[in-house]
Write a protein that holds these residues in place. Structure first.
Motif, PDB file in Angstrom:
ATOM      1  N   GLY A  46       0.827  -1.189   0.000  1.00 56.63           N
ATOM      2  CA  GLY A  46       0.000   0.000   0.000  1.00 56.63           C
ATOM      3  C   GLY A  46       0.866   1.246   0.000  1.00 56.63           C
ATOM      4  O   GLY A  46       1.840   1.336   0.749  1.00 56.63           O
ATOM      5  N   VAL A  47       0.549   2.191  -0.875  1.00 54.79           N
ATOM      6  CA  VAL A  47       1.268   3.465  -0.943  1.00 54.79           C
ATOM      7  C   VAL A  47       0.226   4.565  -1.112  1.00 54.79           C
ATOM      8  O   VAL A  47      -0.951   4.304  -1.383  1.00 54.79           O
ATOM      9  N   ARG A  48       0.662   5.796  -0.977  1.00 56.14           N
ATOM     10  CA  ARG A  48      -0.219   6.936  -1.217  1.00 56.14           C
ATOM     11  C   ARG A  48       0.404   7.792  -2.311  1.00 56.14           C
ATOM     12  O   ARG A  48       1.606   8.082  -2.272  1.00 56.14           O
ATOM     13  N   ASN A  57      -2.895  12.481  -2.298  1.00 55.40           N
ATOM     14  CA  ASN A  57      -2.736  11.615  -1.132  1.00 55.40           C
ATOM     15  C   ASN A  57      -3.721  10.439  -1.158  1.00 55.40           C
ATOM     16  O   ASN A  57      -4.333  10.086  -0.158  1.00 55.40           O
ATOM     17  N   ARG A  58      -3.860   9.843  -2.317  1.00 52.48           N
ATOM     18  CA  ARG A  58      -4.797   8.728  -2.489  1.00 52.48           C
ATOM     19  C   ARG A  58      -4.103   7.405  -2.158  1.00 52.48           C
ATOM     20  O   ARG A  58      -3.022   7.112  -2.644  1.00 52.48           O
ATOM     21  N   GLY A  59      -4.756   6.586  -1.349  1.00 51.01           N
ATOM     22  CA  GLY A  59      -4.213   5.287  -1.017  1.00 51.01           C
ATOM     23  C   GLY A  59      -4.487   4.279  -2.116  1.00 51.01           C
ATOM     24  O   GLY A  59      -5.634   4.115  -2.550  1.00 51.01           O
ATOM     25  N   TYR A  61      -2.861   0.327  -4.033  1.00 47.57           N
ATOM     26  CA  TYR A  61      -1.948  -0.804  -3.956  1.00 47.57           C
ATOM     27  C   TYR A  61      -1.052  -0.789  -5.190  1.00 47.57           C
ATOM     28  O   TYR A  61      -1.541  -0.691  -6.318  1.00 47.57           O
ATOM     29  N   SER A 157       3.326   9.076   0.050  1.00 45.07           N
ATOM     30  CA  SER A 157       3.806   8.304   1.189  1.00 45.07           C
ATOM     31  C   SER A 157       4.077   6.862   0.767  1.00 45.07           C
ATOM     32  O   SER A 157       3.249   6.232   0.104  1.00 45.07           O
ATOM     33  N   ALA A 158       5.243   6.362   1.132  1.00 45.65           N
ATOM     34  CA  ALA A 158       5.622   4.969   0.905  1.00 45.65           C
ATOM     35  C   ALA A 158       6.771   4.659   1.842  1.00 45.65           C
ATOM     36  O   ALA A 158       7.433   5.571   2.355  1.00 45.65           O
TER      37      ALA A 158
END
Length: 227
Positions: A46-48, A57-59, A61, A157-158
């Motif tokens: 999972g990353v954003r 900032n969407r989550g 895979y 984010s990762a």
């Protein structure tokens, strides 16, 4: 074990779609191999991410999709090249060579280098996520900036490991050629699902030599990376 299975998958997929030697496009229906798109072993994280003008900032895979042709059962190991649509099972795709797509020459060459240089070594969750992120960067940024922190596509984010690997893939592209694999493009009809790219080893003149070609190519790549 994963690499041996990968070779069997890509060889069978090439024969099933008849794309060796520049054959014309065909249409297939792809479905998930399992209850979800990642199958087993599930290689994703999972990353954003951000996509300018669409979401921030969407989550999501990021990883390797395990699909199959609904009519033949041929296994397809595929990657997303479309951040504007969701992946759906049982969607119809037009199948062609990636080299015949509307992506720019620079994008097609960089994607080919990514596969040539790093695809054979992808067998962990972090590596698969990083590889997908690098691929998103290449197909989305038309200016070749390859900066995961800014631009049309960026990573919000990762994990440090995933980001480090993705940056290493992008920074290492220039060290590889563009002829490691034939790349197959799955173009979703009516934008009903994500567009995908898959691979097959560059074939020998006889179709029966496909698997041998793939084995030899991967062995050579691994020797070069270890030298």
């Amino acid at each position: 074990m994963f690499r041996k299975r990968l070779l069997a998958c890509v060889a069978s997929a090439l024969l099933a779609f008849g794309l060796a030697g520049g054959a014309s496009a065909s249409t297939v229906q792809l479905e998930y191999q399992g209850p979800g798109p990642f199958g087993s072993p599930a290689l994703y994280r999972g990353v954003r991410i951000n996509l300018a003008g669409h979401y921030a900032n969407r989550g999501v895979y990021a990883g390797l999709f395990r699909m199959e042709d609904s009519s033949t059962g041929a296994e397809i190991l595929a990657w997303c090249v479309d951040l504007y649509n969701n992946l759906r099972s049982n969607a119809l795709y037009d199948v062609s060579s990636f080299s015949a797509t509307g992506f720019s020459t620079a994008v097609k060459e960089n994607v080919a280098r990514l596969f040539t240089g790093f695809y054979a070594d992808i067998d962990t969750r972090d590596e698969a996520a990083a590889y997908q992120i690098a691929l998103w960067e290449l197909v989305t940024e038309t200016d070749g900036s390859m900066n995961l922190g800014s631009g049309i596509f960026s990573v919000a984010s990762a994990s440090t490991s995933v980001l480090g690997l993705a940056n290493s893939y992008l920074s290492g592209l220039s060290g590889f050629g563009t002829n490691g694999y034939n790349l197959t493009f799955f173009d979703s009809q009516n934008n009903s699902s994500q567009n995908l790219v898959s691979v097959s080893p560059v074939p020998l003149p006889a179709a029966g030599g496909l698997l041998l070609a793939g084995l030899a190519g991967i062995a050579a790549l691994r020797r070069r990376r270890k030298s």
